[in-house]
Scaffold this motif. Sequence first.
Motif, short mmCIF file in Angstrom:
data_model
loop_
_atom_site.label_atom_id
_atom_site.label_comp_id
_atom_site.label_asym_id
_atom_site.label_seq_id
_atom_site.Cartn_x
_atom_site.Cartn_y
_atom_site.Cartn_z
N ARG A 53 0.85 -1.19 0.00
CA ARG A 53 0.00 0.00 0.00
C ARG A 53 0.89 1.24 0.00
N THR A 54 0.45 2.26 -0.73
CA THR A 54 1.16 3.53 -0.70
C THR A 54 0.68 4.34 0.50
N THR A 55 1.63 4.76 1.34
CA THR A 55 1.30 5.53 2.53
C THR A 55 2.05 6.86 2.49
N SER A 56 1.81 7.69 3.50
CA SER A 56 2.48 8.99 3.56
C SER A 56 3.99 8.83 3.77
N SER A 57 4.40 7.69 4.36
CA SER A 57 5.83 7.48 4.57
C SER A 57 6.52 6.69 3.48
N GLY A 58 5.76 6.23 2.47
CA GLY A 58 6.37 5.45 1.40
C GLY A 58 5.46 4.30 1.00
N CYS A 59 6.08 3.17 0.75
CA CYS A 59 5.33 2.00 0.29
C CYS A 59 5.41 0.90 1.35
N LEU A 60 4.28 0.51 1.89
CA LEU A 60 4.21 -0.54 2.90
C LEU A 60 4.10 -1.89 2.20
N VAL A 61 5.12 -2.71 2.36
CA VAL A 61 5.17 -4.03 1.72
C VAL A 61 5.00 -5.08 2.80
N GLU A 62 4.06 -6.01 2.59
CA GLU A 62 3.84 -7.06 3.59
C GLU A 62 3.59 -8.39 2.89
N MET A 63 4.14 -9.45 3.49
CA MET A 63 3.89 -10.79 3.00
C MET A 63 3.55 -11.65 4.20
N ARG A 64 2.46 -12.45 4.08
CA ARG A 64 1.97 -13.22 5.21
C ARG A 64 1.71 -14.67 4.80
N ASP A 65 2.25 -15.60 5.58
CA ASP A 65 1.98 -17.03 5.38
C ASP A 65 0.60 -17.31 5.97
N LEU A 66 -0.36 -17.66 5.13
CA LEU A 66 -1.75 -17.79 5.57
C LEU A 66 -1.99 -19.02 6.43
#
Length: 489
Positions: A53-66
């Motif tokens: 997601r693009t946020t005010s601080s940059g790009c939030l990158v997340e990866m989650r093992d479901l």
Amino acid sequence: MISILLDGHDLADPLKEILRLFSTGSATLGVDPSGLPAVQAEGPSIRISSSFRTTSSGCLVEMRDLESGHFRQATIPVAGTGTDPFRIPAPVRRELKRQLYFLLSERTGVRPPWGSLTGIRPTFVAEEYLTAGLSGVDAAHELERTYGVSAAKAALAVRVAAAEAKLLARFPESDAAVYISIPFCTTRCSYCSFPSDTFDRVRDRLPDYLDALLREARRVGEELSCQGRRASCLYVGGGSPAVLSAREIGSLLLGLRQRIPFRDGAETTFEAGRCDDLDADKIAACARGGVDRLCLNPQSTDAGTLARIGRPAAGDRLGEWTALARSTGISRLSMDLIAGLPGEEEPAFLRSLDDVLSLDPDNITVHALSIKRGSPLSSERPDVGTGGASAARMVDAAHVRLDSAGFEPYYLYRQKETVGGLENTGFTRPGAACLYNVAMMGDRRTVYGIGAGATTKRIVPGSARIERRVSPSDLRTYLDRIAPTCAEG
């Protein structure tokens, strides 16, 4: 099935690169039962959600093992990325790959030697750390910690990055390198998809092709002259350029020097390739044409291995041509070997290395077998991604022997579909490194590619941007589309 759900982005390609390391087949883009697009590949049952997601601080990158619930998250300080895959900055792509690598490695126990660094030139990352002021030891530790690179490969990357920087300092930034493509071989080895035609099938077009090369060379020479620039090195490669006759070799080398403004003492390399294509007259023609580096590439000296890959045995000719080249005044000799060739065990590979070392070359490149798409061997699908333990042992043993023999690693690159996820490393005697190899692999100097399948890389002054142009690899297409635009006046 391994499935990577794409939540809020469609950056499938970098994730496919990581999946190749953990799967038993190719990765494809499909749809998950949840309705989200997903990159999928054969392998253990694993579902991972990838989002940013693009946020005010940059790009939030997340990866989650479901399944396990484990996740990785980072904010990359870049602005205005949106979700257009063609506008995503390299740091975001690198983070996506890094997170996926660690989650899959945690689940599978698989730890490829280069970690999440799937690109052609992992030394670039090592160079970034060195340029930032880290010591070699600290840079290697960062490669291990941040990207999962093994300790041995991290140390190698740092060592090569430092060597490349020193060598490029000898190559004026305004200078260029010139590559001449002779994309022909008498036969095709089983691991190779190159060239597009064997020599016998295109022999009748060879005069046209050599004429076209010189027309292109004149255009390159005029561009350099207009800019007040020179070429520091020339590399005639293939294929196996030794398929040319002695007269053709002499005419080509002379024609290039008449058309391109080379710096005095410019490095000149002729990649002779296969020993069965050479003879004494051709070596003499190289020497008269100013060649100071001759490449003889046996790949293996084991007769059984060579028979399996469809390559004629070098026999005594490797030593014969080595001695003859030195007697004509060619000052540098280089040779290539391939680790992981079909059916070859470690003792046979190391005997080949000893055979090559006994001839005292200046440069030796140790390649890991790469299965080219469309090659005869590609249909057999040898162990590429998660295996290659035997090839890895060969490479490690070769590095130890070369180090003890006084060779130093000075350039390195990787290819896709390489056995064991390994790399190709060039070694040199101190003071004998090939500048062209560093210029080509380092993407720091303009390289003019002339001929079918050749790539031109122009460095844009004052920036890190590179403009690339690739000529058609098919000879007939090249002659029809490229050569007529380079008419000599």
